[in-house]
Design a protein around this motif. Structure first.
Motif, PDB file in Angstrom:
ATOM      1  N   SER A 102      -6.640  14.888   3.210  1.00 35.51           N
ATOM      2  CA  SER A 102      -7.606  14.165   2.185  1.00 35.51           C
ATOM      3  C   SER A 102      -6.496  13.644   1.491  1.00 35.51           C
ATOM      4  O   SER A 102      -5.269  14.110   1.541  1.00 35.51           O
ATOM      5  CB  SER A 102      -8.551  14.780   1.382  1.00 35.51           C
ATOM      6  N   GLY A 103      -6.713  12.635   0.527  1.00 36.29           N
ATOM      7  CA  GLY A 103      -5.589  11.998  -0.239  1.00 36.29           C
ATOM      8  C   GLY A 103      -5.934  10.810  -0.931  1.00 36.29           C
ATOM      9  O   GLY A 103      -7.118  10.669  -1.072  1.00 36.29           O
ATOM     10  N   VAL A 104      -5.274  10.248  -1.739  1.00 35.94           N
ATOM     11  CA  VAL A 104      -5.552   8.916  -2.461  1.00 35.94           C
ATOM     12  C   VAL A 104      -4.539   7.957  -2.006  1.00 35.94           C
ATOM     13  O   VAL A 104      -3.316   8.335  -1.189  1.00 35.94           O
ATOM     14  CB  VAL A 104      -5.086   9.351  -3.956  1.00 35.94           C
ATOM     15  N   PHE A 105      -4.934   6.645  -2.278  1.00 39.06           N
ATOM     16  CA  PHE A 105      -4.080   5.729  -2.036  1.00 39.06           C
ATOM     17  C   PHE A 105      -3.834   4.468  -3.147  1.00 39.06           C
ATOM     18  O   PHE A 105      -4.829   4.616  -3.921  1.00 39.06           O
ATOM     19  CB  PHE A 105      -4.553   4.938  -0.655  1.00 39.06           C
TER      20      PHE A 105
ATOM     21  N   GLN B   9       0.851  -1.219  -0.064  1.00 38.11           N
ATOM     22  CA  GLN B   9       0.215  -0.078   0.146  1.00 38.11           C
ATOM     23  C   GLN B   9       0.907   1.294  -0.055  1.00 38.11           C
ATOM     24  O   GLN B   9       1.833   1.327   0.735  1.00 38.11           O
ATOM     25  CB  GLN B   9      -0.950   0.078   1.088  1.00 38.11           C
ATOM     26  N   LEU B  10       0.478   2.143  -0.678  1.00 35.17           N
ATOM     27  CA  LEU B  10       0.973   3.494  -0.893  1.00 35.17           C
ATOM     28  C   LEU B  10       0.106   4.523  -0.571  1.00 35.17           C
ATOM     29  O   LEU B  10      -1.126   4.593  -0.950  1.00 35.17           O
ATOM     30  CB  LEU B  10       1.786   4.046  -2.144  1.00 35.17           C
ATOM     31  N   ARG B  11       0.145   5.524   0.228  1.00 32.59           N
ATOM     32  CA  ARG B  11      -0.674   6.349   0.939  1.00 32.59           C
ATOM     33  C   ARG B  11      -0.035   7.742   0.514  1.00 32.59           C
ATOM     34  O   ARG B  11       0.999   8.025   1.329  1.00 32.59           O
ATOM     35  CB  ARG B  11      -1.236   5.925   1.927  1.00 32.59           C
ATOM     36  N   TRP B  12      -0.932   8.788   0.054  1.00 35.23           N
ATOM     37  CA  TRP B  12      -0.546  10.031  -0.033  1.00 35.23           C
ATOM     38  C   TRP B  12      -1.678  11.048   0.790  1.00 35.23           C
ATOM     39  O   TRP B  12      -2.715  10.989   0.252  1.00 35.23           O
ATOM     40  CB  TRP B  12      -0.403  10.656  -1.382  1.00 35.23           C
TER      41      TRP B  12
ATOM     42  N   ALA C 262      -9.420   6.806  -2.911  1.00 33.07           N
ATOM     43  CA  ALA C 262      -9.392   8.057  -1.965  1.00 33.07           C
ATOM     44  C   ALA C 262      -9.876   8.092  -0.723  1.00 33.07           C
ATOM     45  O   ALA C 262     -10.714   7.213  -0.525  1.00 33.07           O
ATOM     46  CB  ALA C 262     -10.015   9.447  -3.267  1.00 33.07           C
ATOM     47  N   PHE C 263      -9.765   9.124   0.220  1.00 35.08           N
ATOM     48  CA  PHE C 263     -10.081   9.226   1.579  1.00 35.08           C
ATOM     49  C   PHE C 263     -10.039  10.715   1.871  1.00 35.08           C
ATOM     50  O   PHE C 263      -9.261  11.493   1.173  1.00 35.08           O
ATOM     51  CB  PHE C 263      -9.239   8.189   2.215  1.00 35.08           C
TER      52      PHE C 263
END
Length: 507
Positions: free
Chosen positions: A163-166, A50-53, A174-175
């Motif tokens: 907020s961000g994307v993964f 998993q990658l999370r920005w 997105a989250f």
């Protein structure tokens, strides 16, 4: 790319990322501090597959959206709350029905219906060529879902932390991180607005996407006209080979005299040819009488009829004369080097005569099943294997394609479009790409709406259910009824996914 190859590639990639991340994060690495600073500055988090920005850059944008027209937006999200509660009940009924219909077996042992919920797995039921559309549509669906939560939160004076994307394995998403304290301090109805905003926006996305699909031909009228044009062709296929092979840009008009006005007609025509017995052709009797032997008698051998383009060699390599009829009980009536010729038979009550004739010449004549209405013609049938058929594909690019083989191979070797450019400068594949993307977008948006509305743990449906129950009965919302419903809902969802996976793998 096959499913196994894709799984190996993805697993290898994530394994390499895990090794590099572990090494750079340990105390023994000289690059530990630089690596940690890089992740912090870029707001990146690296986890297991998993990658999370994560960012706060969009917080001001969410606030501006919520202040564009507060009264209209409040009405919009109030309607969304009613829709979200309704969708919660509909999704429960739908998933229960799907589970029952997928597991009930008829007396013959066949499943009553296919699962409505079908996992979309690249390399299995998603073509590798569709991977870009798949990822972008899934990401856009997730962004629209989370945008609904964020704008509804700011409209109801609830803070959004970030907020961000993964990327999880190969699935993007997105989250938004909504502040829990300010959320608890707002009313239950406003909380319901926020929790239902995601599925509400996904539902609207489905409506917009379906509207675009139905209005797409009208929208493209200035640049495209309706028809059946070849948008792509497999260059390794026999349908492409030779001077009369199919090419990109050819417009198809019929298959074996079956009119083709839209891509669905092409599939229908090819399917009917495949299922029906091979057609015969009303060949003039006087032309049979003029057949004479060629200058050199060649060894006789049957042409392989399982996969062969009947006219793909240059015309200067084709024999110009027909071979004389034979009474041989076998269809070996054409020489090996007669690729344009095929063995045809004329069955009479007393005998069967075979003729080695030009496939292109014979297919110029009308079809027949057994007898011809014209007494001066005889019904000749091509001698074929069980799966082979003789097809004549008429197009505007030159001589018709004479295809000898399995119709499935011909169908799979070309991609058709119903949008013919008015001018050559317009991209031929652009409408197909757009339609493919919209189809994925509608599917993913609908799936996010239905699944997230289910009263399951860790989904929006859990919070929708809790808020709704608290509004109608605060006492009941604090009882054991809540965990029971959420447990049952989670079981229904997991059971549906298991059945869908089993059904997918058994295809």
């Amino acid at each position: 790319m096959s499913g196994i190859l894709l799984a190996i590639s993805v697993s290898t990639t994530w394994f390499i990322i895990f090794i590099i991340n572990t090494w750079l994060s340990t105390g023994s690495s000289p690059l530990k501090n630089r690596y940690a600073k890089f992740l912090h500055d870029c707001n990146l988090t690296v986890g297991t597959a998993q990658l999370r920005w994560n960012t706060t850059r969009f917080n001001r944008l969410f606030h501006r959206f919520s202040r564009l027209h507060p009264t209209s937006l409040r009405l919009w999200f109030n309607i969304g709350a009613v829709h979200g509660v309704s969708l919660m009940f509909i999704s429960v009924i739908l998933t229960i029905f799907t589970l029952l219909s997928s597991t009930l077996i008829k007396s013959r042992g066949s499943v009553t219906s296919k699962p409505i919920l079908t996992p979309a797995l690249p390399g299995i039921n998603v073509a590798s060529s569709d991977l870009v559309f798949y990822v972008s549509a899934l990401l856009l669906s997730g962004i629209i879902h989370e945008l609904g939560h964020a704008v509804a939160a700011r409209l109801n004076h609830v803070d959004v932390n970030s907020s961000g994307v993964f990327l999880f394995v190969i699935y993007p998403g997105a989250f938004v991180d909504i502040d829990a304290d300010s959320l608890q301090n707002t009313s239950s109805w406003r909380q319901l607005n926020i929790f239902c905003a995601g599925v509400w926006h996904n539902f609207i996305s489905v409506v917009v996407g379906v509207s675009l699909l139905y209005s797409f031909p009208l929208l493209l009228t200035p640049g495209y006209i309706s028809g059946v044009v070849i948008a792509d062709v497999d260059r390794s296929s026999v349908a492409y080979a030779g001077p009369s092979g199919l090419r990109i840009g050819y417009q198809i008009s019929d298959v074996n005299s079956c009119p083709v006005t839209k891509p669905a007609d092409w599939l229908s025509c090819v399917t009917s040819v495949m299922k029906a017995p091979p057609n015969g052709y009303c060949f003039p009797t006087d032309q049979l009488h003029t057949i004479h032997p060629p200058a050199v008698q060649l060894p006789v051998q049957q042409i392989p009829t399982d996969k062969f383009p009947a006219d793909q060699l240059p015309t200067n390599q084709l024999p110009t004369d027909e071979l004389p009829p034979t009474d041989s009980p076998t269809p070996d009536c054409c020489p090996m080097d007669s690729p344009s010729h095929l063995c045809f038979s004329d069955t009479t009550p007393h005998s069967t005569r075979h003729y080695c004739l030009s496939a292109r010449h014979v297919t110029d004549f009308p079809h027949c099943s057994s007898n011809c209405p014209d007494p001066t013609s005889v019904c000749l049938h091509p001698t074929l294997t069980d799966t082979a058929r003789l097809l004549r594909v008429t197009h505007n690019g030159g001589p018709s394609l004479i295809f000898l083989g399995n119709p499935v191979e011909l169908h799979q070797s070309i991609t058709l479009s119903s949008f013919v450019p008015r001018i050559n400068y317009l991209p031929l594949k652009l409408p197909l790409y757009f339609l493919r993307f919209i189809n994925y977008f509608v599917s993913f948006s609908g799936a996010l709406a239905v699944l997230n509305a289910l009263p399951c743990y860790y989904l929006d449906g859990e919070y929708i259910f809790r808020c709704f129950l608290y509004i109608i009965s605060p006492t009941l919302s604090r009882s054991i009824f809540v965990p029971v419903v959420l447990t049952v809902g989670s079981f229904i969802l997991v059971a549906n996914l298991i059945v869908a996976f089993i059904s997918l793998m058994s295809m």
